[in-house]
Design an enzyme around this catalytic site. Sequence first.
Site, PDB file in Angstrom:
ATOM      1  N   LYS A  27      48.201  62.369  62.867  1.00  0.00           N
ATOM      2  CA  LYS A  27      49.179  63.160  62.092  1.00  0.00           C
ATOM      3  C   LYS A  27      48.567  63.658  60.778  1.00  0.00           C
ATOM      4  O   LYS A  27      48.651  64.834  60.454  1.00  0.00           O
ATOM      5  CB  LYS A  27      50.423  62.307  61.746  1.00  0.00           C
ATOM      6  CG  LYS A  27      51.124  61.720  62.947  1.00  0.00           C
ATOM      7  CD  LYS A  27      52.330  60.896  62.540  1.00  0.00           C
ATOM      8  CE  LYS A  27      52.022  59.647  61.726  1.00  0.00           C
ATOM      9  NZ  LYS A  27      51.246  58.619  62.458  1.00  0.00           N
ATOM     10  N   ARG A  48      60.853  58.209  59.864  1.00  0.00           N
ATOM     11  CA  ARG A  48      60.309  57.166  60.726  1.00  0.00           C
ATOM     12  C   ARG A  48      61.411  56.361  61.391  1.00  0.00           C
ATOM     13  O   ARG A  48      61.130  55.463  62.181  1.00  0.00           O
ATOM     14  CB  ARG A  48      59.490  56.220  59.867  1.00  0.00           C
ATOM     15  CG  ARG A  48      58.027  56.286  60.139  1.00  0.00           C
ATOM     16  CD  ARG A  48      57.389  55.242  59.264  1.00  0.00           C
ATOM     17  NE  ARG A  48      56.087  54.955  59.716  1.00  0.00           N
ATOM     18  CZ  ARG A  48      55.005  55.580  59.269  1.00  0.00           C
ATOM     19  NH1 ARG A  48      55.107  56.555  58.414  1.00  0.00           N
ATOM     20  NH2 ARG A  48      53.833  55.215  59.708  1.00  0.00           N
ATOM     21  N   ARG A  70      38.409  54.563  61.334  1.00  0.00           N
ATOM     22  CA  ARG A  70      38.901  55.490  60.301  1.00  0.00           C
ATOM     23  C   ARG A  70      38.332  55.140  58.922  1.00  0.00           C
ATOM     24  O   ARG A  70      38.218  53.983  58.548  1.00  0.00           O
ATOM     25  CB  ARG A  70      40.425  55.431  60.219  1.00  0.00           C
ATOM     26  CG  ARG A  70      40.939  56.216  59.018  1.00  0.00           C
ATOM     27  CD  ARG A  70      42.391  56.529  59.058  1.00  0.00           C
ATOM     28  NE  ARG A  70      43.253  55.385  59.181  1.00  0.00           N
ATOM     29  CZ  ARG A  70      44.559  55.485  59.364  1.00  0.00           C
ATOM     30  NH1 ARG A  70      45.112  56.671  59.501  1.00  0.00           N
ATOM     31  NH2 ARG A  70      45.294  54.408  59.457  1.00  0.00           N
ATOM     32  N   ARG A  99      41.275  51.278  55.266  1.00  0.00           N
ATOM     33  CA  ARG A  99      42.619  50.831  54.871  1.00  0.00           C
ATOM     34  C   ARG A  99      42.866  49.373  55.243  1.00  0.00           C
ATOM     35  O   ARG A  99      42.433  48.916  56.297  1.00  0.00           O
ATOM     36  CB  ARG A  99      43.672  51.718  55.551  1.00  0.00           C
ATOM     37  CG  ARG A  99      44.005  52.932  54.726  1.00  0.00           C
ATOM     38  CD  ARG A  99      44.835  53.946  55.441  1.00  0.00           C
ATOM     39  NE  ARG A  99      46.016  53.448  56.120  1.00  0.00           N
ATOM     40  CZ  ARG A  99      46.902  54.232  56.703  1.00  0.00           C
ATOM     41  NH1 ARG A  99      46.746  55.541  56.672  1.00  0.00           N
ATOM     42  NH2 ARG A  99      47.945  53.730  57.309  1.00  0.00           N
ATOM     43  N   ARG A 109      52.139  47.458  63.970  1.00  0.00           N
ATOM     44  CA  ARG A 109      52.602  48.812  63.632  1.00  0.00           C
ATOM     45  C   ARG A 109      53.000  49.575  64.896  1.00  0.00           C
ATOM     46  O   ARG A 109      53.960  50.342  64.884  1.00  0.00           O
ATOM     47  CB  ARG A 109      51.484  49.580  62.896  1.00  0.00           C
ATOM     48  CG  ARG A 109      51.308  49.108  61.454  1.00  0.00           C
ATOM     49  CD  ARG A 109      49.967  49.527  60.873  1.00  0.00           C
ATOM     50  NE  ARG A 109      49.804  50.957  60.719  1.00  0.00           N
ATOM     51  CZ  ARG A 109      48.626  51.560  60.572  1.00  0.00           C
ATOM     52  NH1 ARG A 109      47.507  50.846  60.555  1.00  0.00           N
ATOM     53  NH2 ARG A 109      48.557  52.852  60.438  1.00  0.00           N
TER      54      ARG A 109
END
Length: 211
Positions: free
Chosen positions: A13, A88, A123, A156, A167
């Site tokens: 996203k 969300r 990431r 992160r 998550r």
Amino acid sequence: MKIIFLGAPGAGKGTQAELVSKKAGIPTISTGVILREAIKDKTPLGIAAKSLIDNGQLVPDEVVIELLTERLSQDDCKNGYILDGFPRTIAQAEALDKMGIAIDKVVNIYVADETIINRLAGRRSCPGCGATYHVVFNPSEDGEHCTGCGAVLTQRDDDKPETIRKRLTVYHELTAPLEQFYEKRGILVTVEGQEELADTTALTMKALELL
Ligand code: AP5
């Protein structure tokens, strides 16, 4: 133009929102980025949000809705925006309705859960300008620093495998029902998150008629 990017954690996203933002000339509003800035600055909100985020849970609706309302009142949002990571929950989507916000398009990026863990493990994020990279699929020029602003790239805290699994569970339970919510309104378009970043970008731009 008011656009929402939906999709599981790590679906892409933020990556697509950044590209569409440049192309369409409208800002990306990411509640995740706003919350991580509050954590970095150790504000009361950041301190309260940190343990929830590190545990893969959502921040309470009323807190995020207030954050977003304040952000959308700023001048740069006058000609439209991209919402990345909001709404969300159904309650957050209903809050947009109550604010009288008419969304033009909801782009739902679909990526299978198995792929997500690998993507998030690779990431890297820029603490300076917020750009997102991947060590294999989308590396920065030298692999260690942001190509745009030169800051040292970081990983992160919520990208640990056990947090990613949590998550994903929260996503399927609370966020995935939004697909039906927006499908019923005829504004949902689902884009397959491809192996090649450029392929996903092409599908996204086509869905938004930005080609
Ligand atoms: P947030 O920051 O919004 O995280 P998220 O939704 O979990 O999404 P991510 O940022 O992890 O992933 P992404 O889909 O943007 O993927 P990306 O483009 O980086 O939220 C974090 C936390 O804050 C939440 O867990 C929650 O606690 C809280 N929060 C935020 N908003 C909230 C709200 N509204 N309500 C309540 N709580 C809220 O891509 C991932 C990686 O894959 C990158 O390395 C990228 O380079 C790579 N990649 C992207 N696309 C491709 C591709 N096509 N092929 C190969 N690699 C790709």
